[in-house]
Scaffold this motif. Structure first.
Motif, PDB file in Angstrom:
ATOM      1  N   ASN A  37       0.587  -1.405   0.035  1.00 34.75           N
ATOM      2  CA  ASN A  37       0.200   0.163   0.159  1.00 34.75           C
ATOM      3  C   ASN A  37       0.736   1.660  -0.159  1.00 34.75           C
ATOM      4  OD1 ASN A  37      -2.555  -1.625   0.091  1.00 34.75           O
ATOM      5  ND2 ASN A  37      -1.810  -2.052   2.442  1.00 34.75           N
ATOM      6  N   ASP A  38       1.738   0.682  -0.187  1.00 35.22           N
ATOM      7  CA  ASP A  38       3.106   2.126  -0.583  1.00 35.22           C
ATOM      8  C   ASP A  38       3.255   3.080   0.947  1.00 35.22           C
ATOM      9  OD1 ASP A  38       3.730   1.360  -3.312  1.00 35.22           O
ATOM     10  OD2 ASP A  38       2.203   2.997  -3.757  1.00 35.22           O
ATOM     11  N   ARG A  39       2.979   1.858   2.112  1.00 33.47           N
ATOM     12  CA  ARG A  39       3.074   2.509   3.184  1.00 33.47           C
ATOM     13  C   ARG A  39       4.700   2.725   3.617  1.00 33.47           C
ATOM     14  NH1 ARG A  39      -0.867   6.210   4.703  1.00 33.47           N
ATOM     15  NH2 ARG A  39      -1.924   5.503   3.745  1.00 33.47           N
ATOM     16  N   ILE A  40       5.619   3.063   4.069  1.00 33.57           N
ATOM     17  CA  ILE A  40       6.650   3.195   4.634  1.00 33.57           C
ATOM     18  C   ILE A  40       7.181   2.180   5.261  1.00 33.57           C
ATOM     19  CG2 ILE A  40       9.040   4.250   5.758  1.00 33.57           C
ATOM     20  CD1 ILE A  40       7.647   6.455   3.725  1.00 33.57           C
ATOM     21  N   THR A  41       7.546   0.783   5.782  1.00 33.71           N
ATOM     22  CA  THR A  41       7.682   0.533   6.700  1.00 33.71           C
ATOM     23  C   THR A  41       9.276   0.760   7.390  1.00 33.71           C
ATOM     24  OG1 THR A  41       8.368  -1.391   5.015  1.00 33.71           O
ATOM     25  CG2 THR A  41       6.743  -0.879   6.598  1.00 33.71           C
ATOM     26  N   PHE A  42      10.731   0.825   6.396  1.00 35.11           N
ATOM     27  CA  PHE A  42      11.330   0.950   6.495  1.00 35.11           C
ATOM     28  C   PHE A  42      12.653   2.591   6.541  1.00 35.11           C
ATOM     29  CE2 PHE A  42      16.504   0.669   5.718  1.00 35.11           C
ATOM     30  CZ  PHE A  42      16.592   0.112   7.652  1.00 35.11           C
ATOM     31  N   TRP A  43      13.038   3.146   7.350  1.00 32.62           N
ATOM     32  CA  TRP A  43      14.010   4.398   6.497  1.00 32.62           C
ATOM     33  C   TRP A  43      14.729   4.644   6.655  1.00 32.62           C
ATOM     34  CZ3 TRP A  43      10.875   7.688   2.964  1.00 32.62           C
ATOM     35  CH2 TRP A  43      11.717   9.305   3.321  1.00 32.62           C
ATOM     36  N   ASN A  44      15.826   4.290   6.475  1.00 34.99           N
ATOM     37  CA  ASN A  44      17.591   4.516   7.072  1.00 34.99           C
ATOM     38  C   ASN A  44      18.002   5.551   7.459  1.00 34.99           C
ATOM     39  OD1 ASN A  44      18.528   4.651   4.234  1.00 34.99           O
ATOM     40  ND2 ASN A  44      20.302   3.412   4.478  1.00 34.99           N
ATOM     41  N   GLN A  45      19.080   5.763   7.963  1.00 32.28           N
ATOM     42  CA  GLN A  45      19.430   6.530   8.054  1.00 32.28           C
ATOM     43  C   GLN A  45      19.935   8.338   7.041  1.00 32.28           C
ATOM     44  OE1 GLN A  45      22.783   6.851  10.374  1.00 32.28           O
ATOM     45  NE2 GLN A  45      23.120   9.213  10.862  1.00 32.28           N
ATOM     46  N   GLY A  46      19.897   6.919   5.499  1.00 35.23           N
ATOM     47  CA  GLY A  46      20.907   7.631   4.082  1.00 35.23           C
ATOM     48  C   GLY A  46      19.285   8.192   3.316  1.00 35.23           C
ATOM     49  N   ALA A  47      18.564   7.455   3.701  1.00 38.64           N
ATOM     50  CA  ALA A  47      16.475   8.194   3.032  1.00 38.64           C
ATOM     51  C   ALA A  47      16.353   9.189   4.468  1.00 38.64           C
ATOM     52  CB  ALA A  47      15.794   7.278   4.003  1.00 38.64           C
ATOM     53  N   GLU A  48      17.049   8.829   5.813  1.00 40.66           N
ATOM     54  CA  GLU A  48      17.084  11.094   6.209  1.00 40.66           C
ATOM     55  C   GLU A  48      17.490  11.611   5.700  1.00 40.66           C
ATOM     56  OE1 GLU A  48      17.264  10.681  10.527  1.00 40.66           O
ATOM     57  OE2 GLU A  48      15.616   9.278  11.033  1.00 40.66           O
ATOM     58  N   GLU A  49      18.526  11.260   5.288  1.00 43.39           N
ATOM     59  CA  GLU A  49      19.908  13.002   4.848  1.00 43.39           C
ATOM     60  C   GLU A  49      18.896  12.548   3.300  1.00 43.39           C
ATOM     61  OE1 GLU A  49      23.737  11.153   4.745  1.00 43.39           O
ATOM     62  OE2 GLU A  49      23.650  10.652   7.256  1.00 43.39           O
ATOM     63  N   LEU A  50      19.026  12.305   2.859  1.00 41.89           N
ATOM     64  CA  LEU A  50      18.400  12.366   1.312  1.00 41.89           C
ATOM     65  C   LEU A  50      17.155  13.291   2.039  1.00 41.89           C
ATOM     66  CD1 LEU A  50      18.839  12.323  -1.822  1.00 41.89           C
ATOM     67  CD2 LEU A  50      17.539  10.127  -1.985  1.00 41.89           C
ATOM     68  N   TYR A  51      16.251  13.174   2.100  1.00 45.34           N
ATOM     69  CA  TYR A  51      14.858  13.878   1.720  1.00 45.34           C
ATOM     70  C   TYR A  51      14.363  13.979   3.329  1.00 45.34           C
ATOM     71  CZ  TYR A  51      13.869   9.794  -1.286  1.00 45.34           C
ATOM     72  OH  TYR A  51      14.218   8.606  -2.373  1.00 45.34           O
ATOM     73  N   GLY A  52      15.319  14.243   4.364  1.00 43.73           N
ATOM     74  CA  GLY A  52      15.101  15.299   5.346  1.00 43.73           C
ATOM     75  C   GLY A  52      14.367  14.656   6.638  1.00 43.73           C
ATOM     76  N   TRP A  53      13.643  14.076   6.149  1.00 37.31           N
ATOM     77  CA  TRP A  53      12.187  13.485   7.437  1.00 37.31           C
ATOM     78  C   TRP A  53      12.937  12.352   7.796  1.00 37.31           C
ATOM     79  CZ3 TRP A  53      10.455  14.020   2.405  1.00 37.31           C
ATOM     80  CH2 TRP A  53       8.910  14.566   2.278  1.00 37.31           C
ATOM     81  N   THR A  54      12.532  12.713   9.438  1.00 37.42           N
ATOM     82  CA  THR A  54      13.153  11.334  10.151  1.00 37.42           C
ATOM     83  C   THR A  54      12.380  10.003  10.005  1.00 37.42           C
ATOM     84  OG1 THR A  54      11.826  11.648  11.886  1.00 37.42           O
ATOM     85  CG2 THR A  54      14.170  13.052  11.684  1.00 37.42           C
TER      86      THR A  54
END
Ligand code: ADP
Length: 733
Positions: free
Chosen positions: A137-154
């Motif tokens: 359903n496109d709901r985020i289940t994993f979000w690593n530190q690289g994703a935090e840095e790239l997109y800005g959301w924790t």
């Protein structure tokens, strides 16, 4: 330590509460177990304590809690029972201990597994890639530190959010198509555009992988993302620079090209299209087809030499344009080599030099014209720059000064050639130029090494006064011939004027005497007659009147005669025309035939054939010839004992002159007299005037010729003159 995954959210943050909770539960279990008479295995509840402590993640704490629970269980058993242990109580204690030990072992194992998992998750954080997992359903289940840095959301902010809405995903194709492909092949790779939390748009290189469960049902998508914004920007910049470079190369006013080491074109700029060559064309023999056949051998030789020596290639050749017109081109190329010096490629440019070539040809032509004109007009050019006084002389200037062309021109050379009497004039002109006089005009005499004198006329003006340096451009004219001719003319004119005056005076006197004597005598006679008629005793008035009328008639006749003589004495301008020299000589001889015959002179004539044409005043030329002939006749008058022979000849003197020779067998001329024969008023004759030969010389020199005398000792004289043959320049033609 921090974990981004929601499930792994650390319990150790609230570890103290857990420890407190575990302690309270443990204490309660112990109190109930030790001091209440409940016959149940209450100590089993110690497993809760163990699990709570183990959930903090601390292995030592878990081990300590397990041991504490075991000790408390045994201690409560001892406290709550006397020495009589019932079998049931022992069994309950054993069950509780078993439960505590088993739970502890399992909890520790679970703790070890969790630690391993955590370590693995930490590894995912080490990567620079942004790793994101989301369910179907496109709901985020994993979000690593690289994703935090790239997109800005924790991770906390991102987890559970729909990935595509959160990041406003955009792709070249629709997201549904991407999803279909992932479901079909399990993978997808492509570029996306997303918006960061701070609103900035980023370009993403994204790799998707589909995870299915054991039953093959799609469960989640794992996406690895890289920020390629900078790369894309650089690619764009690179492309822009390439396009700019191409536009610049296309704008170069030349045919830019690169070729393989053997000359095959690999790149050409747009200008080549004017020559009907496009880059797609097989460029194997392109040079052969566009270079002019006459220039091909030299071009090929130059190319071969450049390839062999590895030096720069340079050549000038005509290159054919699409419309078939050949244009002169300068072809230049430089080799590009590898580290070993091997030629990898040639870079060249053909520059259109047609205009330059034409200008060069025009310049060469005008230089040739100028040089010819200078030679023909005997005019040299002299340019002088001040304050240094550097000079430039044309070829003709060198010729006029009679210096070799490698001599360094300068005022010293000019002064060295200047006639000593004119040195002051030359220096004055040079000083005027140094002072910046706008116009210089001077006439000088040059004393040449062979002793001859040249007359020159120099005019100059300032050519470039605005350029800081003063530069004079001037013309140096050799006017020797003109000056000599002018001097001869002046001399002749003076002599002629004198002669004419004297001659006319004499002739006029004779004519008047001869012509007027008769009417005067008649007047006297008629006057006598009239006087006689009147002096008679009976005056005969009628007769007297007749005599007076006769006197008047005679007086009028005398007046008319004088008028006629004056009219005859009017000056006549010489008129030049082209004449056959033989004919003039022949006519002159006929005019004095009576004198020749009277003096019994034998005349021998020899005429050059074909006839020689001269430009002359016929009457003047006849005057010269008659004069020479009569002088010869007079010189032979007193000679006895040998034949009176007059030989008259015409002949070609040299390529440009005709010659007339009058040779007599008279007295001859003494050495002493030979030098002054042509001077005015020199005569050896009793009644001579000494003007004849002087007039002859003036006439001959006025015609551009020369007259001179030779004498054979005791045998007579040879009088001769030459005249220019060139009838082309004759006024009368
Ligand atoms: P003139 O008419 O007084 O003789 P010319 O000028 O004709 O003057 O000649 C000058 C002199 O040159 C003559 O007086 C004569 O001495 C000499 N002369 C000219 N022609 C001859 C000649 N053919 N042979 C010898 N002497 C000559």
């Amino acid at each position: 330590m921090k974990f981004n995954q929601g499930a792994g959210r650390p319990l150790r943050d609230n570890a103290r509460a857990l420890y407190a909770c575990a302690a309270v539960i443990g204490l309660a279990v112990f109190v109930i177990d030790a001091f209440t008479p409940l016959d149940i295995a209450i100590a089993v509840l110690y497993v809760v304590v163990v699990l709570l402590v183990a959930s903090t993640g601390s292995r030592p704490a878990a081990v300590a809690a397990a041991w504490t629970c075991v000790v408390l269980t045994l201690f409560a058993f001892v406290l709550s029972h006397d020495e009589h242990y019932s079998g049931g109580a022992v069994a309950r204690c054993a069950v509780s201990l078993l439960a505590i030990v088993t739970t502890s072992v399992l909890a520790l194992r679970n703790q070890a597994n969790t630690a391993t998992l955590r370590e693995q998750l930490q590894l995912l954080d080490l990567t620079h890639d942004a790793i994101v997992a989301y369910d179907m359903n496109d709901r985020i289940t994993f979000w690593n530190q690289g994703a935090e840095e790239l997109y800005g959301w924790t991770a906390q902010q991102a987890l559970g959010q729909p990935i595509h809405e959160l990041t406003q995903t955009r792709a070249a194709i629709s997201l549904d198509e991407i999803r279909d492909e992932v479901l079909r092949v399990g993978r997808w790779h492509g570029e996306l555009e997303r918006v960061r939390k701070d609103g900035e748009t980023v370009a993403i290189s994204s790799r998707w992988a589909l995870w299915r469960d054991r039953n093959g049902k799609p469960r989640a998508i794992l996406a690895t993302n890289n920020d390629i914004t900078l790369r894309k920007r650089m690619e764009g910049e690179l492309r822009r620079q390439q396009e700019e470079l191409r536009a610049t190369i296309d704008a170069i006013p030349g045919m830019v090209w690169s070729s393989s080491p053997d000359g095959r074109l690999s790149y050409i700029n747009r200008r080549w299209s004017e020559f009907g060559v496009t880059v797609a064309e097989d460029s194997g023999d392109i040079w052969r087809s566009i270079v002019h056949p006459d220039d091909l051998p030299a071009t090929e030789a130059a190319w071969q030499s450049a390839v062999t020596t590895g030096a720069s290639f340079e050549n000038v050749a005509r290159i054919r344009r699409r419309d078939g017109v050949y244009r002169w081109m300068h072809i230049g190329a430089e080799p590009l080599r590898d580290a070993a010096g091997k030629i990898l490629r040639w870079y060249g440019v053909n520059t259109d030099i047609e205009e330059r070539k034409r200008a060069e040809q025009a310049l060469e032509r005008s230089e040739a014209f100028l040089s010819d004109a200078q030679r023909l007009s005997r005019t040299g050019s002299i340019a002088t720059r001040f304050p240094g006084g550097e000079m430039w002389w044309s070829e003709e200037a060198y010729r006029i000064f009679d210096y070799p062309e490698d001599a360094e021109p300068g005022i010293d050379l000019i002064l060295a050639r200047t006639h000593p009497d004119d040195l002051a004039l030359a220096r004055e002109a040079y000083e005027q130029a140094m002072a910046g006089e706008p116009y210089i005009d001077t006439g000088l005499r040059l004393l040449m090494p062979d002793g001859s004198v040249k007359h020159v006329h120099y005019v100059a003006h300032i050519a470039a006064p605005q350029s800081g340096n003063i530069e004079y451009v001037g013309a140096l004219m050799d006017v020797t011939e003109r000056v000599v001719a002018q001097e001869a003319l002046d001399r002749s004119t003076a002599e002629l004027a004198h002669t004419t005056r004297v001659t006319m005076l004499g002739e006029l006197a004779a004519s008047i005497a001869h012509e007027v004597t008769q009417p005067l005598a008649a007047i006297v006679t008629a006057g006598d007659a009239a006087s006689r008629w009147l002096n008679r005793p009976q005056p005969e008035l009628c007769e007297a009147a007749q005599s007076i009328n006769q006197m008047i008639r005679d007086a009028k006749r005398a007046t008319d005669i004088i008028r006629q003589i004056r009219a005859m004495a009017q000056k006549r301008d010489p008129s030049h025309a082209v004449f056959d020299l033989n004919a003039i000589v022949r006519e002159s001889v006929e005019l004095v035939r009576r004198e020749l015959d009277g003096e019994r002179v034998e005349v021998e004539t020899a005429y050059e054939l074909p006839a020689l044409e001269v430009c002359a005043d016929r009457v003047q030329l006849q005057q010269v010839i008659i004069n020479l002939v009569l002088n010869g006749v007079q010189a032979m008058t007193g000679v006895a004992g040998r034949a009176r022979r007059l030989r008259i000849r015409t002949q070609r003197f040299d390529g440009r002159h005709a010659q007339v020779i009058v040779e007599d067998s008279g007295t001859g001329i003494s050495e002493e007299n030979l030098g002054r024969l042509f001077n005015a008023f020199f005569t050896t004759k009793k009644d001579g005037m000494g003007m004849g030969l002087s007039i002859c010389r003036s006439i001959v020199e006025m015609h551009g010729g020369r007259i001179w005398a030779e004498s054979k000792q005791g045998e007579g004289a040879v009088m001769q003159f030459i005249l220019p043959l060139d009838g082309d320049t004759c006024d009368g033609r």
